[in-house]
Each structure stands twice: as C-alpha cells, then as structure tokens.
Design a protein around this motif. Structure first.
Motif, PDB file in Angstrom:
ATOM      1  N   LEU B  47       0.831  -1.197  -0.005  1.00  0.00           N
ATOM      2  CA  LEU B  47       0.053   0.038   0.092  1.00  0.00           C
ATOM      3  C   LEU B  47       0.741   1.266  -0.005  1.00  0.00           C
ATOM      4  N   GLU B  48       2.069   1.065   0.825  1.00  0.00           N
ATOM      5  CA  GLU B  48       2.647   2.492   0.831  1.00  0.00           C
ATOM      6  C   GLU B  48       3.516   2.532  -0.771  1.00  0.00           C
ATOM      7  N   ILE B 149      -5.864   6.428   4.615  1.00  0.00           N
ATOM      8  CA  ILE B 149      -6.257   5.560   3.577  1.00  0.00           C
ATOM      9  C   ILE B 149      -6.340   4.082   3.976  1.00  0.00           C
ATOM     10  N   VAL B 150      -7.472   3.390   4.151  1.00  0.00           N
ATOM     11  CA  VAL B 150      -7.605   2.225   4.725  1.00  0.00           C
ATOM     12  C   VAL B 150      -7.636   1.008   3.600  1.00  0.00           C
ATOM     13  N   LYS B 151      -6.897   0.079   3.923  1.00  0.00           N
ATOM     14  CA  LYS B 151      -7.009  -1.065   2.864  1.00  0.00           C
ATOM     15  C   LYS B 151      -7.605  -2.392   3.479  1.00  0.00           C
ATOM     16  N   ASP B 156      -9.074  -6.667  -1.139  1.00  0.00           N
ATOM     17  CA  ASP B 156      -8.165  -5.300  -1.917  1.00  0.00           C
ATOM     18  C   ASP B 156      -9.125  -4.107  -1.889  1.00  0.00           C
ATOM     19  N   GLU B 157     -10.169  -3.862  -1.012  1.00  0.00           N
ATOM     20  CA  GLU B 157     -10.757  -2.862  -0.899  1.00  0.00           C
ATOM     21  C   GLU B 157     -10.179  -1.706  -0.396  1.00  0.00           C
ATOM     22  N   LEU B 158     -10.229  -0.322  -0.938  1.00  0.00           N
ATOM     23  CA  LEU B 158      -9.746   0.670  -0.241  1.00  0.00           C
ATOM     24  C   LEU B 158     -10.645   1.867  -0.209  1.00  0.00           C
ATOM     25  N   PHE B 159     -10.610   2.450   1.182  1.00  0.00           N
ATOM     26  CA  PHE B 159     -11.378   3.498   1.407  1.00  0.00           C
ATOM     27  C   PHE B 159     -10.571   4.670   1.963  1.00  0.00           C
ATOM     28  N   ILE B 160     -11.254   5.809   2.033  1.00  0.00           N
ATOM     29  CA  ILE B 160     -10.727   7.098   2.649  1.00  0.00           C
ATOM     30  C   ILE B 160     -11.499   6.990   3.970  1.00  0.00           C
ATOM     31  N   GLY B 189     -17.398   7.183   4.952  1.00  0.00           N
ATOM     32  CA  GLY B 189     -16.172   7.219   4.100  1.00  0.00           C
ATOM     33  C   GLY B 189     -16.186   7.186   2.679  1.00  0.00           C
ATOM     34  N   TYR B 190     -15.263   6.970   1.966  1.00  0.00           N
ATOM     35  CA  TYR B 190     -15.263   7.114   0.571  1.00  0.00           C
ATOM     36  C   TYR B 190     -14.586   5.999  -0.076  1.00  0.00           C
ATOM     37  N   LYS B 191     -15.081   5.054  -0.976  1.00  0.00           N
ATOM     38  CA  LYS B 191     -14.357   4.068  -1.466  1.00  0.00           C
ATOM     39  C   LYS B 191     -13.549   4.467  -2.716  1.00  0.00           C
TER      40      LYS B 191
END
Lengths: 213, 213
Positions: B47-48, B149-151, B156-160, B189-191
């Motif tokens: 992710l980094e 930023i969460v994974k 494999d889903e990402l969110f703010i 949050g936001y996907k």
C-alpha cells in the motif's frame, strides 16, 4: 535536529564537511559554544533548536502544527538483538527531496527552510539546493505559503525571506549575482525579533506573507 | 518506504514484530510476494508503494505536492571514512510524533496515514498510535484535511476514512468496541478504486472530504 551521544555530547555535523547534504545545515550548536564568553540573544541555541522550540510553543498553544522532518536515511543493515531494541548497523545519509519544515496554520499550508550565514551584507544562494527551491515552487503553485527563515549570525538578525524573492535571484544567478542583497531582504522580507515565547515569533511574519499573497 | 539490501532483497520489517514503532506499518511487500501465483490488483506492491507512486504522479502532473516523511532515527555513532560517504554505524528507530504523509493540494493542508488490515468486517483501532490521532486532531483544528487510507487486504478494497469517524470510535474505545465497523466506513467514508494513473486516486476522495467540510 541535534543528536546526542549517550554521554550527552552533541553529535557534530561539522566533522563531515565533505558530505553535501549536511553542508549549510543550521546545526551550529558547537560553534555557538565556542564563543560562550559573550552573551548572545540566542543563548547558545542553534537556529534549528530555536525554531523547534518555537514550533513546540505554537503547538502547545494550539496556534499552529509545524514539525521538522526527520533526516532521510538509507538503511542497509539492521540487527535484532534478543530482548532489546533493533539496532541499525549500517545506514547512509540521503539527499532530502523537500524542505525541512512544514505544517498547517490558520488553514494554510506552510513550507520553509531555516538557513544561517556569516555574511554581512548578502545571503548566498549556495545555501540552497535546487530540489529545495523546486519543492517550494511546487508548493506555492498549490497555494502553500513558502519562505526561508534567514539568520545573519554576525549581527544576530532574523528575517523571513519570501519564496518569490528567492525565486527571482535563483532564476537569474547564472547571468547575475549569486546572492540576495540584505538590503532587499530588509525591504521585501520581514524582520523577526527574538522574544521569550516563542523564541522566534515567525508566524508574525507569516501573517504578513498571507496578507500580501 | 521499502528498504533494499545491496543484493536487491527487500528489507523485511516483519522480522521485528516486537518493535512498537514498526508494527502495523504498511510494508507488506514480502507478504504480497508469497501469494504471487494469483494476480492481484496491486501487482505485488505494498500500500505504501502504491501511495508513493500515486504521490509521484500527482507531483509530476502539478496536481498536488505530497510526500511521505522519512522514518525518524536516533543516530548514536557515525564513521567518516576517507574519500567516501559517512556511514551510520549505530542508530535506533524512534517513535514518530506525527502521521506518515502530508502535503498541499488546492491550497489545503493534507495530513494522513495509510493502514492495512486483514480483518473482513471492521478496522481495528490498534492500528493507530495515540500520538497519530492527537496529531490529526491538532491539524484538523488548524483547518487541515485529515484522513486515513484504509485497505482491507482480503478483498483488496480501499477507503478514505475521515478523521472525524476515527476520532468518534477512538474516544469511545474504553467503553465501547475497539474497531470501526466496515459498514460505517462504507457509509461515511469514500471508496477508492484502483486506476492506472495514479494507482490510488485518493484525491477524488479528498475532494469529497473538502466539499463536506
């Protein structure tokens, strides 16, 4: 940032004058100690320590959140002794790609360097790396407030040097002079006077930068 | 940041699970390599690395200036070999006092962390240190835009994750649950969907954060 050996002695950057990323840094604690017979306004503190202390004051008072970035290091080898902390056994200093300080104040993004000179009447451009200037240019394009806190050590005078004034001389240094006249910094920048809390009230200069931006 | 040994092998943080400042970091390159038979959206990147690549894209396009801060190190001993670069011979990892990323975008100060979890239905609060949460709170008070930023690595889903939602669960964790339900992150949050350039278009989520702030 001043590093200390376990015996309390400050780690002296100036042993290493050949390392490009360490030249022109503001860690002059050892130099200040050498003239300790005279009482100076900065009481033996380096410019960097004074700014860190000022940032600490601004943070504790809820006025601004500004931090110095850690020194970038390339780690090559790390030991993991049993029952104690990991020890980095081999690492190298890396060239920073940004400026030393950034943070947030009154909704504004601040980005700045701190630089000293022993010159009397001008500030040499060799104190800056190209990547620092380009970083400030990119930040300013995004609406950030960019500047340098400049100290003339012979007279203990402090100024805020706005990034625009730096850019002007930086872009013309090949066909013109390689330093910024102090008279111009006095005219287009902002003089900062030492105070008790914070040591360097540089946000007063930032207020003027914001007002004129 | 992924460190590489001279032989090109990535330095593996996970050998050192006991070191507090290294736990919960997003350097999972080695883990991704282990499942390399399956093609994943992140192509073996941590992710980094994905965020660093995205920041590089935003910088090169003049869209935003965002950098990861260097890892803070306490230097104890440095060698200065003749005719070659200074070598750090003894140093220790220090606890960071801020978040990992900050920068400027459309005149706004951004401040954020990047965190992964293998959990399916919630994001554990133990992924955060108290000082990171307090830093985000202080930045937000100054008008900064703060988030994580969460994974969710299993899907494999990402969110703010907006800082306000983090603060709400953080402040109640002693009398309530110690994780944020994924359903709530999806709702408040936001996907983020992976794209080509940038890999993680997180500024789209930031636009929504700014619009709703």
């Amino acid at each position: 940032m001043v590093f200390h050996y376990p015996n309390g002695r400050a780690y002296d950057y100036h042993k290493n004058e050949n390392h490009p990323s360490l030249v022109n840094k503001v860690n002059h604690r050892s130099i200040n100690h050498n003239r300790s017979k005279t009482i100076y306004g900065n009481r033996g503190m380096s410019l960097e320590e004074e700014i860190n202390e000022s940032n600490q004051y601004y943070l504790s008072q809820g006025i601004a959140v500004i931090h110095k970035k850690p020194i970038p290091i390339q780690i090559v080898s790390v030991d993991y002794p049993k029952r104690s902390a990991a020890v980095i056994k081999e690492a190298y200093f890396k060239q920073a790609s940004t400026t030393d300080y950034n943070g947030v104040y009154k909704g504004k993004y601040l980005d700045f360097e701190a630089k000293e000179t022993t010159n009397i009447s001008s500030f040499p451009l060799r104190n800056f790396h190209a990547h620092q200037v380009e970083h400030m240019r990119a930040c300013q394009k995004q609406g950030g407030i960019c500047f340098t806190i400049v100290k003339f050590t012979k007279t203990d005078e402090l100024f805020i040097l706005p990034a625009d004034l730096l850019f002007k001389y930086w872009d013309e240094q090949d066909k013109s002079r390689k330093s910024i006249p102090k008279a111009e910094i006095e005219q287009l920048g902002y003089k900062l006077n030492y105070s008790i809390s914070p040591r360097i009230p540089f946000l007063k200069g930032v207020d003027l930068l914001i007002a004129n931006s």
